[in-house]
Design an enzyme around this catalytic site. Structure first.
Site, PDB file in Angstrom:
ATOM      1  N   CYS A  61     -15.000   0.034  -1.385  1.00 47.59           N
ATOM      2  CA  CYS A  61     -14.854   0.041   0.079  1.00 47.59           C
ATOM      3  C   CYS A  61     -14.224   1.312   0.650  1.00 47.59           C
ATOM      4  O   CYS A  61     -14.863   2.022   1.429  1.00 47.59           O
ATOM      5  CB  CYS A  61     -14.056  -1.172   0.521  1.00 47.59           C
ATOM      6  N   PHE A  90       0.822  -1.227   0.000  1.00 47.00           N
ATOM      7  CA  PHE A  90       0.000   0.000   0.000  1.00 47.00           C
ATOM      8  C   PHE A  90       0.843   1.259   0.000  1.00 47.00           C
ATOM      9  O   PHE A  90       0.451   2.292   0.529  1.00 47.00           O
ATOM     10  CB  PHE A  90      -1.021  -0.019   1.151  1.00 47.00           C
TER      11      PHE A  90
END
Ligand SMILES: NC(=O)c1ccc[n+]([C@@H]2O[C@H](COP(=O)([O-])OP(=O)(O)OC[C@H]3O[C@@H](n4cnc5c(N)ncnc54)[C@H](O)[C@@H]3O)[C@@H](O)[C@H]2O)c1
Length: 436
Positions: free
Chosen positions: A263, A252
């Protein structure tokens, strides 16, 4: 165990098929008759690698069934999962829990014998309490336990994630529910996937905290990318340099056009609302939401910058429309605001996506949809990579050069190396890597 999965979308269908693959008897329920009809015919309503085979094998073995009829599925079940959507509520950004509560009411009416009702949908803290209240109000005396079991799978790698999770979080303090949950996940438990038992509210908060943290990591590296461009540094190297620190971790930390998807956008905003309602404002998450929002249109200015600042009358070719590769999901995809912003700046937009085109067509106006990357690039003054599908990683630049108006590549996912693109005679703009 007999399982009823209420909601047969990205999460419900994958979870249902995986539970069936573990040997449980699963009935997937959805109120969308078109979806259920398609599944009964063996057609997948969504694109997810490996899902077709997994569903086919388990349906053939009689362990996986599909229906629109909730009551018999719930009546027969030991465990009933709620996996319906919890989109952002229009107007205020709170999680819209109407699908969850409607499902809870329907489930309550059909309960028969001790049943564990499990919320797999992402729901704000306290939703489990309300689901339990609804069930007890609708069916006083029903023998059931309400459990939180948030799902962490990622679209595009959903089956692998479900079968090899980093952890399984189960929120319950009820011993009988704990037993059922242990039995359901036993095959994973044997593989040593840690099952973490905690209380229901904590489980609910874990899911939001996890998503908010990941969204923060992405946004952090995106801001570092902007700084790297200004100061002549390379964000890829910065990400590697910090990611090798175990306390930080490499995942990430890929700079890009900002997070989207089904999401992170809704979950970060819903968490902010929970924070505000409980007088515990989450300033960091507030900043993440605001920075990410601003970034989407900024990417269109990046494209304009690559073309000397002016987009009016120019054609821009966009590669990749879904919010990430290996899914057909277009919910909150960064391509949507990017394309709108390009059009606002006067550009004509051509676009191509390997899987998400049908979904994209319903969400975008005045875009010329093309059959592949090369027809998409025809007459374009810039080619913009928005989603890093594998097939965009080895483009034939000689061929592209022949069809493009001007050889300019804007790589919003940093999938190419600047020197390699320069060799092909392309001007190149990426994220967080200053031109040298
Ligand atoms: N998509 C992901 O990657 C992901 C990952 C983790 C968690 N989640 C969470 O899981 C939940 C489901 O997400 P999704 O992406 O699968 O949603 P989705 O929109 O793909 O699927 C939801 C399904 O529920 C059905 N449904 C709604 N109400 C129903 C009812 N009363 N009875 C039967 N069916 C009903 C809808 O028709 C739809 O098919 C959300 O809370 C989401 O935040 C999603």
């Amino acid at each position: 165990m007999r399982v009823a999965m209420i909601g047969t979308g990205y999460v419900g269908l994958v979870s249902g098929a995986c539970f069936a693959d573990f040997g449980h008897e699963v009935t997937c329920v959805d109120k969308d008759a078109g979806k259920i009809d398609a599944l009964t015919r063996g057609e997948m309503p969504i694109y997810e690698p490996g899902l077709n085979d997994l569903v086919a094998i388990n349906a053939r073995a009689g362990r996986l069934k599909f229906t629109t009829d909730l009551a018999p599925a719930v009546k027969a079940a030991d465990a009933v999962f709620i996996a319906v959507g919890t989109p952002a509520r229009r107007g205020d950004g709170y999680a819209d829990l109407s699908f969850v509560y409607d499902a809870a009411r329907e489930i309550a009416r059909a309960l028969d014998g001790f049943t564990v009702v499990i919320t797999k949908s992402t729901v704000p803290v306290g939703t489990g309490d309300e689901v339990e209240r609804i069930i007890r109000e609708t069916r006083p005396g029903a023998d059931c336990a309400v459990v939180s079991n948030p799902e962490f799978l990622r679209e595009g790698a959903a089956i692998r994630d479900f079968k090899h999770p980093d952890r399984i979080v189960v929120g319950t303090t009820e011993p009988r529910a704990r037993e059922v949950m242990t039995e359901l996940y036993r095959p994973l438990y044997l593989n040593r996937a840690p099952i973490m038992f905690t209380d229901r509210r904590t489980a609910e908060l874990i899911k939001y905290a996890a998503n908010a943290f990941l969204a923060t990591k992405i946004t952090f590296i995106n801001e570092i990318a902007d700084l790297a461009e200004k100061v002549g540094a390379d964000v890829q190297e910065v990400a590697r340099g910090i990611g090798l620190d175990n306390r930080i971790g490499a995942k990430f930390l890929h700079a890009g056009p900002g997070f989207g998807g089904s999401c992170f956008p809704k979950d970060t905003v819903a968490l902010l609302k929970t924070g505000q309602d409980n007088a515990a404002p989450l300033r960091i998450v507030e900043a993440v939401v605001a920075v990410n929002e601003a970034r989407k249109r900024a990417m269109a200015r990046k494209v304009a910058h690559a073309l000397g600042g002016e987009l009016r009358g120019k054609t821009v070719a966009v590669l990749g429309l879904t919010f990430k590769p290996n899914t057909d999901d277009m919910r909150e995809a960064p391509s949507i605001p990017l394309i709108t912003a390009l059009q606002d700046l006067g550009a004509k937009v051509r676009a191509y996506d390997p899987i998400g085109m049908e979904q994209a067509k319903q969400m975008m106006d005045n875009v010329t949809f093309c059959n592949d990357a090369y027809s998409c690039a025809e007459g374009a003054s810039a080619l913009v990579i928005v989603t890093e599908w594998e097939q965009f990683r080895a483009l034939d630049f000689d061929r592209l050069k022949q069809v493009m108006q001007r050889p300019v590549l804007v790589d919003l996912r940093n999938i190419y190396r600047p020197e390699e693109i320069a060799r092909h005679g392309f001007e190149y703009e990426s994220v967080g890597r200053a031109k040298r």
